[in-house]
Design a protein around this motif. Sequence first.
Motif, PDB file in Angstrom:
ATOM      1  N   ALA A  77      39.504 -34.025 -26.819  1.00 26.13           N
ATOM      2  CA  ALA A  77      39.170 -34.601 -25.522  1.00 26.13           C
ATOM      3  C   ALA A  77      39.180 -36.114 -25.620  1.00 26.13           C
ATOM      4  O   ALA A  77      39.178 -36.644 -26.708  1.00 26.13           O
ATOM      5  CB  ALA A  77      37.791 -34.149 -25.074  1.00 26.13           C
ATOM      6  N   PHE A 106      28.500 -39.555 -19.282  1.00 25.73           N
ATOM      7  CA  PHE A 106      27.542 -38.768 -20.043  1.00 25.73           C
ATOM      8  C   PHE A 106      27.581 -39.123 -21.537  1.00 25.73           C
ATOM      9  O   PHE A 106      28.645 -39.171 -22.146  1.00 25.73           O
ATOM     10  CB  PHE A 106      27.869 -37.285 -19.840  1.00 25.73           C
ATOM     11  N   ALA A 149      26.940 -37.947 -25.020  1.00 19.16           N
ATOM     12  CA  ALA A 149      26.709 -36.697 -25.757  1.00 19.16           C
ATOM     13  C   ALA A 149      26.129 -36.976 -27.137  1.00 19.16           C
ATOM     14  O   ALA A 149      25.307 -36.207 -27.638  1.00 19.16           O
ATOM     15  CB  ALA A 149      28.010 -35.916 -25.888  1.00 19.16           C
ATOM     16  N   GLN A 181      32.212 -23.288 -33.976  1.00 18.49           N
ATOM     17  CA  GLN A 181      31.165 -22.490 -33.351  1.00 18.49           C
ATOM     18  C   GLN A 181      31.691 -21.145 -32.856  1.00 18.49           C
ATOM     19  O   GLN A 181      31.007 -20.144 -32.895  1.00 18.49           O
ATOM     20  CB  GLN A 181      30.667 -23.318 -32.173  1.00 18.49           C
ATOM     21  N   GLY A 229      24.198 -32.061 -28.824  1.00 20.17           N
ATOM     22  CA  GLY A 229      25.272 -32.940 -29.314  1.00 20.17           C
ATOM     23  C   GLY A 229      25.670 -32.631 -30.745  1.00 20.17           C
ATOM     24  O   GLY A 229      26.410 -33.387 -31.375  1.00 20.17           O
ATOM     25  N   LYS A 230      25.200 -31.496 -31.272  1.00 21.71           N
ATOM     26  CA  LYS A 230      25.501 -31.127 -32.669  1.00 21.71           C
ATOM     27  C   LYS A 230      27.005 -30.896 -32.867  1.00 21.71           C
ATOM     28  O   LYS A 230      27.613 -31.467 -33.777  1.00 21.71           O
ATOM     29  CB  LYS A 230      24.740 -29.836 -33.056  1.00 21.71           C
ATOM     30  N   SER A 231      27.570 -30.053 -32.021  1.00 21.53           N
ATOM     31  CA  SER A 231      29.000 -29.743 -32.184  1.00 21.53           C
ATOM     32  C   SER A 231      29.852 -30.986 -31.997  1.00 21.53           C
ATOM     33  O   SER A 231      30.830 -31.199 -32.711  1.00 21.53           O
ATOM     34  CB  SER A 231      29.439 -28.688 -31.176  1.00 21.53           C
ATOM     35  N   THR A 232      29.492 -31.802 -31.010  1.00 22.13           N
ATOM     36  CA  THR A 232      30.275 -33.017 -30.765  1.00 22.13           C
ATOM     37  C   THR A 232      30.277 -33.898 -32.009  1.00 22.13           C
ATOM     38  O   THR A 232      31.321 -34.426 -32.412  1.00 22.13           O
ATOM     39  CB  THR A 232      29.687 -33.769 -29.558  1.00 22.13           C
ATOM     40  N   PRO A 243      18.419 -27.971 -29.786  1.00 21.54           N
ATOM     41  CA  PRO A 243      18.709 -26.990 -28.726  1.00 21.54           C
ATOM     42  C   PRO A 243      20.160 -27.108 -28.261  1.00 21.54           C
ATOM     43  O   PRO A 243      20.854 -28.061 -28.608  1.00 21.54           O
ATOM     44  CB  PRO A 243      17.747 -27.382 -27.610  1.00 21.54           C
ATOM     45  N   ASN A 244      20.581 -26.158 -27.460  1.00 18.91           N
ATOM     46  CA  ASN A 244      21.945 -26.204 -26.913  1.00 18.91           C
ATOM     47  C   ASN A 244      22.171 -27.497 -26.137  1.00 18.91           C
ATOM     48  O   ASN A 244      21.300 -27.929 -25.393  1.00 18.91           O
ATOM     49  CB  ASN A 244      22.183 -25.023 -25.962  1.00 18.91           C
ATOM     50  N   GLY A 245      23.322 -28.083 -26.317  1.00 23.49           N
ATOM     51  CA  GLY A 245      23.653 -29.296 -25.584  1.00 23.49           C
ATOM     52  C   GLY A 245      23.124 -30.558 -26.231  1.00 23.49           C
ATOM     53  O   GLY A 245      23.261 -31.653 -25.687  1.00 23.49           O
TER      54      GLY A 245
HETATM   55  N1  ADP Z   1      34.887 -32.236 -23.952  1.00 26.98           N
HETATM   56  C1  ADP Z   1      33.737 -32.449 -23.297  1.00 26.98           C
HETATM   57  N2  ADP Z   1      33.758 -33.037 -22.082  1.00 26.98           N
HETATM   58  C2  ADP Z   1      32.617 -33.262 -21.407  1.00 26.98           C
HETATM   59  N3  ADP Z   1      31.398 -32.946 -21.856  1.00 26.98           N
HETATM   60  C3  ADP Z   1      31.302 -32.360 -23.068  1.00 26.98           C
HETATM   61  C4  ADP Z   1      32.469 -32.078 -23.847  1.00 26.98           C
HETATM   62  N4  ADP Z   1      32.074 -31.503 -25.010  1.00 26.98           N
HETATM   63  C5  ADP Z   1      30.717 -31.434 -24.947  1.00 26.98           C
HETATM   64  N5  ADP Z   1      30.254 -31.941 -23.793  1.00 26.98           N
HETATM   65  C6  ADP Z   1      28.858 -32.044 -23.396  1.00 26.98           C
HETATM   66  O1  ADP Z   1      28.167 -32.739 -24.414  1.00 26.98           O
HETATM   67  C7  ADP Z   1      26.900 -32.165 -24.610  1.00 26.98           C
HETATM   68  C8  ADP Z   1      26.707 -31.817 -26.071  1.00 26.98           C
HETATM   69  O2  ADP Z   1      27.511 -30.687 -26.374  1.00 26.98           O
HETATM   70  P1  ADP Z   1      27.546 -30.054 -27.820  1.00 26.98           P
HETATM   71  O3  ADP Z   1      27.861 -31.134 -28.791  1.00 26.98           O
HETATM   72  O4  ADP Z   1      28.465 -28.916 -27.764  1.00 26.98           O
HETATM   73  O5  ADP Z   1      26.059 -29.556 -28.012  1.00 26.98           O
HETATM   74  P2  ADP Z   1      25.457 -28.532 -29.062  1.00 26.98           P
HETATM   75  O6  ADP Z   1      26.520 -28.186 -30.042  1.00 26.98           O
HETATM   76  O7  ADP Z   1      24.336 -29.252 -29.671  1.00 26.98           O
HETATM   77  O8  ADP Z   1      25.016 -27.352 -28.281  1.00 26.98           O
HETATM   78  C9  ADP Z   1      26.785 -30.965 -23.693  1.00 26.98           C
HETATM   79  O9  ADP Z   1      26.045 -31.332 -22.546  1.00 26.98           O
HETATM   80  C10 ADP Z   1      28.208 -30.674 -23.318  1.00 26.98           C
HETATM   81  O10 ADP Z   1      28.291 -30.161 -22.025  1.00 26.98           O
END
Ligand code: ADP
Lengths: 244, 380
Positions: free
Chosen positions: B380, A16, A18, A83, A41-44, A37-39
């Motif tokens: 991670a 996947f 992200a 978050q 990739g902002k937090s990542t 939107p949620n998911g």
């Molecule tokens: N440690 C992880 N392992 C696997 N998938 C992850 C992990 N962290 C985030 N994801 C996936 O990466 C995508 C982006 O997540 P995230 O950055 O939290 O989005 P946002 O903050 O924009 O809502 C999501 O689909 C989430 O499920």
Amino acid sequence: MKAVEVDNLTKRFGQFVAVDQVSLSVEQGEIFGFLGPNGAGKSTTIRILCGLLSPTSGRATVNGFDVAAQSEQVKQNIGYMSQKFSLYDDLAVEENIEFFGGIYGVPAAEREERKRYVMRMAGLEDKGGMPTRLLPGGWKQRLALGCAVLHRPPILFLDEPTSGVDPIARREFWDLIYQFSEAGQTVFVTTHYMEEAEYCHRLALMYRGKVIALGTPQELKRQAGLPSMEQVFVEMIEREEAGA
Amino acid sequence: MNRNAWRRTAAVARKEFLHILRDTRSLVLALALPLVLLLFFGYALSLDVDRIPTLVYDQDGSPQSRTLVERFRGSRFFDILGQVDGYGEIERRIDRGEVLLGVVIGDDYSSDLAQVRPAQVQLLLDGSDSNTASIALGYAESVVQLHGLELLAEARNLKAGRTRAAAVEPRLRVWYNESLESRNYIVPGLIAVILMIIASLLTSLTIAREWESGTMEQLLSTPVRPFELALGKLSAYFVLGLADTLIAIGAGTLIFGVPLRGSLLFLFATSCVFTFGALSWGILISAVTRSQLLASQVGMVTSFLPAFLLSGFVYAIENMPAVIQVVTHIVPARYFVAMLKGIFLKGVGPAVLWTELFFLAVYGVVVFAATTRKLRQKLA
Ligand SMILES: Nc1ncnc2c1ncn2[C@@H]1O[C@H](COP(=O)(O)OP(=O)(O)O)[C@@H](O)[C@H]1O
Ligand SMILES: [Mg+2]
């Protein structure tokens, strides 16, 4: 020197993707918004910039330091508000501030003054002994922000700092963000509230790991020929879907 | 360590200490647990030693020797299965596990007493279950010694009555099987088990809790280093661990009357080294599992079971299958149990116990280093 410089940054979790080849840069003192939107990739992305996750490929620097190779220096230069609310619920307000003052290495001479500053900023002057768990949401957020700026970091990363907070508390929170920016601190903030997008100096729209638009709120609205960020946002995502 | 590193470590220690103080229920549990476990196991393990199957070989057959046998018969701890006239039968029945104790009274018992020579009673014990054997031995010794005092008192009375009878001061000596040299006593072993359980229970939650509440992510974004985080947390729990050590030692000596023949200071130093390793183990588990539920289960299984079963506390190591004996070498409680027994019962010090101490120190450092390494990893 740019405050944040991101070059072709990619993060994969297994198969996947992200964060997908993101490039952007943030000026010193700028309020830079990350909308999506949620998911998306902002937090990542923010976690990579804070040295909490390693990028799969690409490069990023924060205040000139490489996030992968120099994470110790990066951590000296940032304040991060994740978050999820992440102060210690069982500790009193003051104890939380003192703890973060200690681990950020605030010099002993300044610690008392910084503590008072944070308590004033969060509107908690007379609540120092109160268990943090009893604080209402808006106060908690401001206390968390206060703890993240105790050491006067040049760059602040705020991940959805106002989620779940009422509109008035949100407005007050943004007043603080403006104060930091005026004092020369760079603020990198994510949100999914459209009205907050308008408050940012510049914005990146993020969708499915990609930055699909980048610019000032005015530029983005003019390019799309639409009057509100909300409409711009929907339009951009539809275009992206059609193109994909 | 530079000033900032100290400052950060101290901040973590202080914060962790506040967590401990705020969580009253766990605090009370942590301080009461050693006492509760000590009482529970102390009694549970000693209660089942009752009506010890005993054979008597009375070579003397005198009124004096019969009195001594009567004393054994009168105690609820002994069940006299019969009288025999040779060592052979005692040996055979001990081998078959039918008899635990043989009381042998030599043919010069009454004449020794009469001539004011130390009279000797031989006690033969089944040493395979060293725990039970040591308790049985304790009871048997006390029966013999009590009888000795009884005779002494009698002799004194006679003297007071000016009957010109010679003062009879029998000194009864106890002989026991060579194999019982390594006998186990409950309480010192129990202290090791209790400390191991408590130390890893206390700390196994500490990092997992930070992962679950999201504060770990916050910590990782700050300049605090893994080493400082681990050391800070460890110091806070160390205080609690030492309090538990003192409670356990105090209860062991005061309530159970275990003699402390060695140096209290050395005992305390040893406990510190062991506690350091046990606490580090708990923190490591917490860092690896990142879940409180899993951490507490893994903590229990990896601390309690080996400490209980493989430390030589309940089951003598030399009676275990060879493979298991090898495994016991990586159980830190094994070394601590050996040290506790040495310090408590034999009164030996560092000159004899340095290898055990060295191993405990190495164990602590290795586990602590592994914890620091584990904490260095990213989200991670
Ligand atoms: N440690 C992880 N392992 C696997 N998938 C992850 C992990 N962290 C985030 N994801 C996936 O990466 C995508 C982006 O997540 P995230 O950055 O939290 O989005 P946002 O903050 O924009 O809502 C999501 O689909 C989430 O499920
Ligand atoms: Mg997010």
